[in-house]
Write a protein that holds these residues in place. Structure first.
Motif, PDB file in Angstrom:
ATOM      1  N   THR A  21      14.475 -22.140 -34.162  1.00  0.00           N
ATOM      2  CA  THR A  21      13.172 -21.654 -34.596  1.00  0.00           C
ATOM      3  C   THR A  21      12.213 -22.834 -34.590  1.00  0.00           C
ATOM      4  OG1 THR A  21      14.088 -19.894 -35.972  1.00  0.00           O
ATOM      5  CG2 THR A  21      11.860 -20.632 -36.488  1.00  0.00           C
ATOM      6  N   CYS A  22      11.072 -22.663 -33.941  1.00  0.00           N
ATOM      7  CA  CYS A  22      10.066 -23.718 -33.841  1.00  0.00           C
ATOM      8  C   CYS A  22       8.797 -23.234 -34.545  1.00  0.00           C
ATOM      9  CB  CYS A  22       9.793 -24.046 -32.367  1.00  0.00           C
ATOM     10  SG  CYS A  22       8.596 -25.384 -32.105  1.00  0.00           S
ATOM     11  N   THR A  23       8.458 -23.871 -35.652  1.00  0.00           N
ATOM     12  CA  THR A  23       7.269 -23.486 -36.420  1.00  0.00           C
ATOM     13  C   THR A  23       6.070 -24.286 -35.926  1.00  0.00           C
ATOM     14  OG1 THR A  23       8.639 -22.986 -38.347  1.00  0.00           O
ATOM     15  CG2 THR A  23       6.283 -23.300 -38.729  1.00  0.00           C
ATOM     16  N   VAL A  24       4.990 -23.576 -35.603  1.00  0.00           N
ATOM     17  CA  VAL A  24       3.810 -24.205 -35.006  1.00  0.00           C
ATOM     18  C   VAL A  24       2.563 -23.845 -35.806  1.00  0.00           C
ATOM     19  CG1 VAL A  24       2.429 -24.480 -32.917  1.00  0.00           C
ATOM     20  CG2 VAL A  24       4.889 -24.024 -32.733  1.00  0.00           C
ATOM     21  N   ILE A  64       1.669 -25.037 -28.809  1.00  0.00           N
ATOM     22  CA  ILE A  64       3.056 -24.580 -28.800  1.00  0.00           C
ATOM     23  C   ILE A  64       3.894 -25.412 -27.827  1.00  0.00           C
ATOM     24  CG2 ILE A  64       4.573 -22.652 -28.194  1.00  0.00           C
ATOM     25  CD1 ILE A  64       2.420 -20.769 -29.281  1.00  0.00           C
ATOM     26  N   MET A 116       7.288 -27.621 -28.698  1.00  0.00           N
ATOM     27  CA  MET A 116       8.556 -27.403 -28.002  1.00  0.00           C
ATOM     28  C   MET A 116       9.102 -28.686 -27.387  1.00  0.00           C
ATOM     29  SD  MET A 116       7.723 -23.741 -26.213  1.00  0.00           S
ATOM     30  CE  MET A 116       9.023 -23.929 -25.006  1.00  0.00           C
ATOM     31  N   ILE A 121       9.342 -18.786 -31.701  1.00  0.00           N
ATOM     32  CA  ILE A 121       8.136 -19.464 -32.170  1.00  0.00           C
ATOM     33  C   ILE A 121       7.601 -18.726 -33.397  1.00  0.00           C
ATOM     34  CG2 ILE A 121       5.783 -20.156 -31.616  1.00  0.00           C
ATOM     35  CD1 ILE A 121       7.833 -21.683 -30.005  1.00  0.00           C
ATOM     36  N   VAL A 129      11.504 -19.298 -24.502  1.00  0.00           N
ATOM     37  CA  VAL A 129      10.949 -18.662 -25.702  1.00  0.00           C
ATOM     38  C   VAL A 129      11.287 -17.183 -25.656  1.00  0.00           C
ATOM     39  CG1 VAL A 129       8.874 -18.190 -27.040  1.00  0.00           C
ATOM     40  CG2 VAL A 129       9.077 -20.344 -25.763  1.00  0.00           C
ATOM     41  N   ILE A 187       7.865 -14.515 -30.278  1.00  0.00           N
ATOM     42  CA  ILE A 187       6.801 -15.172 -31.043  1.00  0.00           C
ATOM     43  C   ILE A 187       6.416 -14.241 -32.185  1.00  0.00           C
ATOM     44  CG2 ILE A 187       4.449 -16.086 -31.015  1.00  0.00           C
ATOM     45  CD1 ILE A 187       4.747 -16.561 -28.038  1.00  0.00           C
TER      46      ILE A 187
END
Length: 402
Positions: free
Chosen positions: A255-258, A273, A277, A288, A326, A329
């Motif tokens: 999980t990538c928090t932006v 984003i 990444m 995302i 990805v 989102i």
């Protein structure tokens, strides 16, 4: 007693179908589909390099009862590699690959020792002369709900005893069904030196002295199986135990928090984003999570929710040089409303966002198969599904339809 060194591996799930991902570009799906095999190849490579005495596999080598010829052939190749390096393997079959399932009877090399349906003790003598009793059983059918721990004999003094059990510890809250249940106390009283568990896909050390261990699976198979996956190297020296985790996953689910604070244009969002990444290590399948998007105009939010941003990021996956795909989102839940803080509500929203074609069919089956209704319904188009998801998210978050 002298020391012994072995690998504790579980839940290979070779040939996992990765449901809901077949719509991906062919090269991406093939990489994901092969990830379980690549992960086990890493396990075997590490075992050979570390010159372990033996390997234990605590169930679910295959993902399906009707295991493919491809999966069996790839497993056999790795077993032959271990055989050529004089590393024996002790295998129990679990609920996914039980003995009653359809399979080819491939000729296994002599180093492979498979436990039968009845609990049994297999004895092994290491090159240094240490005697090891390995105790376990394979599932004869998919559903083993009765307690089997009573069949395990007490340890014999003067030699190592290792219990192998594919099953469920009673206090664990898990999405996995409860099979061959046991308690920690029941295992401890057997006086074994180590318990090699399988079935739960998370690394968990339930007890020390003796160590009672779930190593987790070797490769995450969906977005809920995040983080490093692999196996344990175990060194027993008398009653002293050392555990070393070895990461063997081929792909990570992350999980990538932006934060989108201050962004107002599509290009700014896309770039923010992409930069986030780039900070990820290795090759990943990424969710995302967008935060602080208050500065975005409403039309920009709609471009996120209708899938346009996701499509743009997916079309760009090759430019990174490594696979960073990805898969979804979503906007982070706001903290203002009580319903939005409800973990059950958030799990429902996550499930709705990740549903694919076959999952939609299953979810809608009761409605579409109803004898009085089905004739009036036509299949849902993709834009209709997206609209339903957005409306459901709005209602679940405490909004109204007006």
């Amino acid at each position: 007693m002298g020391s012994i060194r072995f690998f504790h591996v579980a839940d290979l799930h070779l040939d996992s179908p990765f449901m809901g991902l077949k719509h991906l570009p062919k090269e991406v799906f093939e990489r994901i589909h092969n990830s379980t095999f690549a992960s086990f190849e890493k396990v075997v490579k590490e075992a050979i390099e570390r010159q372990i005495d033996f390997m234990i596999i605590s169930g679910d080598l295959f993902d399906e009862e009707d295991r493919s010829i491809r999966a069996q052939a790839k497993l056999l190749k790795q077993f032959h590699l271990l055989d050529s390096n004089d590393i024996p393997v002790y295998v129990v079959h679990g609920n996914h690959d039980h003995l009653g399932s359809h399979r080819l009877e491939l000729d296994m090399p002599e180093n492979i020792h498979i436990f039968h349906e009845n609990t049994e003790v297999k004895q092994f003598i290491t090159k240094s002369g240490e005697t090891v009793d390995i105790v376990g059983f394979s599932y004869g059918s998919r559903h083993i709900r009765k307690r089997r721990i009573g069949e395990y004999p007490k340890a014999v003094a003067g030699r190592y005893t290792i219990g192998v059990l594919h099953g469920s510890e009673g206090s664990i809250d898990s999405s996995h069904e409860t099979y061959a249940p046991f308690t920690i106390g029941e295992l401890v009283e057997k006086n074994y030196h180590y318990w090699a568990l399988g079935h739960i896909h998370e690394r968990r050390i339930l007890h020390e002295e003796p160590f009672i261990v779930y190593p987790g699976n070797i490769q995450g198979r969906h977005r809920k199986e995040k983080g490093d996956k692999g196996c344990y190297e175990v060194v027993l020296d008398g009653h002293h135990t050392e555990l070393s985790f070895i990461a063997t996953h081929d792909l990570l689910w992350e999980t990538c928090t932006v934060s989108l604070q201050g962004t107002k244009r599509f290009g700014e969002v896309f770039q923010r984003i992409q930069q986030a990444m780039e900070s990820l290590s290795g090759e990943s399948l990424i969710e995302i999570v967008v935060t602080e998007e208050e500065s975005l105009p409403w039309e920009m939010r709609d471009r996120i929710e209708n899938g346009e941003l996701l499509e743009a990021l997916q079309s760009d996956f090759e430019s990174h040089g490594v696979l960073r795909w990805v898969h979804s989102i979503r906007l982070a839940p706001r903290t203002s409303g009580l319903r939005e803080q409800d973990p059950f509500i958030q799990e429902v929203i996550l499930t709705l966002e990740s549903m694919e074609g076959e999952e939609w069919k299953e979810a809608m089956a009761e409605l579409y198969e109803h004898p009085s209704i089905y004739r009036f319904l036509s299949p849902l188009e993709e834009d209709e599904k997206s609209s339903l998801i957005r409306e459901a998210k709005h209602l679940l978050s405490g909004g109204d339809r007006n």
